[in-house]
Motif scaffolding. Sequence first.
Motif, PDB file in Angstrom:
ATOM      1  N   UNK A  55       0.829  -1.210   0.000  1.00  0.00           N
ATOM      2  CA  UNK A  55       0.000   0.000   0.000  1.00  0.00           C
ATOM      3  C   UNK A  55       0.856   1.249   0.000  1.00  0.00           C
ATOM      4  N   UNK A  56       1.599   1.454  -1.059  1.00  0.00           N
ATOM      5  CA  UNK A  56       2.593   2.529  -1.121  1.00  0.00           C
ATOM      6  C   UNK A  56       2.560   3.240  -2.470  1.00  0.00           C
ATOM      7  N   UNK A  57       3.052   4.464  -2.481  1.00  0.00           N
ATOM      8  CA  UNK A  57       3.276   5.202  -3.719  1.00  0.00           C
ATOM      9  C   UNK A  57       4.666   5.813  -3.683  1.00  0.00           C
ATOM     10  N   UNK A  58       5.177   6.135  -4.859  1.00  0.00           N
ATOM     11  CA  UNK A  58       6.538   6.642  -5.001  1.00  0.00           C
ATOM     12  C   UNK A  58       6.557   8.166  -4.956  1.00  0.00           C
ATOM     13  N   UNK A  59       7.552   8.689  -4.263  1.00  0.00           N
ATOM     14  CA  UNK A  59       7.823  10.121  -4.300  1.00  0.00           C
ATOM     15  C   UNK A  59       9.229  10.310  -4.848  1.00  0.00           C
ATOM     16  N   UNK A  60       9.332  10.963  -5.992  1.00  0.00           N
ATOM     17  CA  UNK A  60      10.612  11.139  -6.666  1.00  0.00           C
ATOM     18  C   UNK A  60      11.318  12.386  -6.157  1.00  0.00           C
ATOM     19  N   UNK A 155       1.540  -3.809   8.742  1.00  0.00           N
ATOM     20  CA  UNK A 155       0.980  -2.500   8.396  1.00  0.00           C
ATOM     21  C   UNK A 155       2.102  -1.582   7.939  1.00  0.00           C
ATOM     22  N   UNK A 156       1.941  -0.999   6.767  1.00  0.00           N
ATOM     23  CA  UNK A 156       2.982  -0.173   6.172  1.00  0.00           C
ATOM     24  C   UNK A 156       2.767   1.282   6.541  1.00  0.00           C
ATOM     25  N   UNK A 157       3.820   1.921   7.051  1.00  0.00           N
ATOM     26  CA  UNK A 157       3.718   3.315   7.469  1.00  0.00           C
ATOM     27  C   UNK A 157       5.040   4.003   7.184  1.00  0.00           C
ATOM     28  N   UNK A 158       5.081   4.808   6.149  1.00  0.00           N
ATOM     29  CA  UNK A 158       6.308   5.510   5.781  1.00  0.00           C
ATOM     30  C   UNK A 158       5.966   6.942   5.395  1.00  0.00           C
ATOM     31  N   UNK A 159       6.908   7.844   5.618  1.00  0.00           N
ATOM     32  CA  UNK A 159       6.674   9.276   5.388  1.00  0.00           C
ATOM     33  C   UNK A 159       7.763   9.863   4.509  1.00  0.00           C
ATOM     34  N   UNK A 160       7.557  11.116   4.114  1.00  0.00           N
ATOM     35  CA  UNK A 160       8.570  11.836   3.345  1.00  0.00           C
ATOM     36  C   UNK A 160       9.641  12.390   4.278  1.00  0.00           C
TER      37      UNK A 160
END
Length: 450
Positions: A55-60, A155-160
Amino acid sequence: MPSVLRTTVDDDLFIRMDRALGVPVVNQAVWRLHSLPSDAELDRLAERLAVGRIGRLLRRSSLPLVRDHWVAEPTRSGGRVVDDTPVPTGGVTAWIDAAASTRFDLTNGPVWELRSAPLEQGGAIVTLCVAHAAGDGALIVRAILDALSGDDVGRFDARSPSVLEQARDATGQAAAITGNLAALATDLVTRRVRRDPSETATPAAVTAKTSRTVDVDPTAAENDGALAPLCITSVPTEAWRAVAAEAGGSSNALFVAIVLGIIVASGRVGAEDTVRISIPMSLRTPDDDRANATTGLSLDIPASAALDKDLGVIRTLAKEVYAVGTGRPSTFVRLQPAMQALSDRTVAALSGGATTPLALASNLGTLDGQFAGLGDPDRANGVVTRSTTQAVTAEKLRSLRGGLAAWTNEACGITTLSVIGLDPDGLGRTTLPEIVHAEFARWSLEPEDW
């Protein structure tokens, strides 16, 4: 506070294939089931996948040397699709291909899709497709098991990252690039010092990596824009293991031998060649959130071992390769941090002569019954896994000079093999199934087509 999860060099490879080269790669798992899970079961599975590891998206990143990163995005990362029309007998592969043709968007979503349909002959089929950049095969297995567990795990939890964290990443990447370039220079000097001028340049053996060419098939371009040809077959695991044991090897050795037999039958290599087979090896650890955590090993096998059904030779050579593991980093591995710092335009310009392996053989081993039956082992009827490029042309496949890619697994007493033909002339849409079936017959195995 959530952590920052930066892209790995393997993530970057598939990001560049998507964004720089326009050849996105999709990972796919397919379940053939005796009965279709209820809507409630599939809804719950999709909901838990959305908050899980895929459940993730990419931030370039637009800053020099700062790596891209992943963020948790449960609402936009993916979803569920229901096909109410029963899939006809003989149409399963086409349905699987259609599901894998869904286009993903790494930054805006979706990056995964769960799809299901009833089968005309009874039972059901379910597939999960994930953009390879967002998850390798081992991550997909982990994500499904987490989603089926019913517990609040995975559970996936990641930030910028903050500005300070980006500055630290740039510094770390600069140090990694400098260190790797220095190591390459040292290796080069060491090799020159140790070289004996009296040694000849004649190699001890010739290994077929991309091998000889075959006649061009004028009909291959008719399938331009479609996925590469796919053939899926299953046999009872008991029969598979018996054949392997009789030939003095393991299930994995038999898998490698069949891959070798197919590539020989395609005309790409001869019986006298030693063939290099690429074997993905997972580096994933428990609770590992990296999208891609895989390295590649190279296994050089005499084609004669497969043709003579000598699995003992293959098993011994494979054990030696696995024992050594990755060993000293290759030049390509040393250069990966520098490549990750390049722009998409630069990567595209440098990749003009890139090629793919002649043969790839990926063995997922024995899959958990809960995974194979999507929560109920009694309804499991075979699982298939594969990776595939989307919208690839015959001309592009020829330029990449690949041969085939194959995957296998054992699940609930069934061994399934999926083969993708990456040579439009030697392993095209009509020839691939014929060659695969002939190779199974050579081993006295009677496969069931999907």
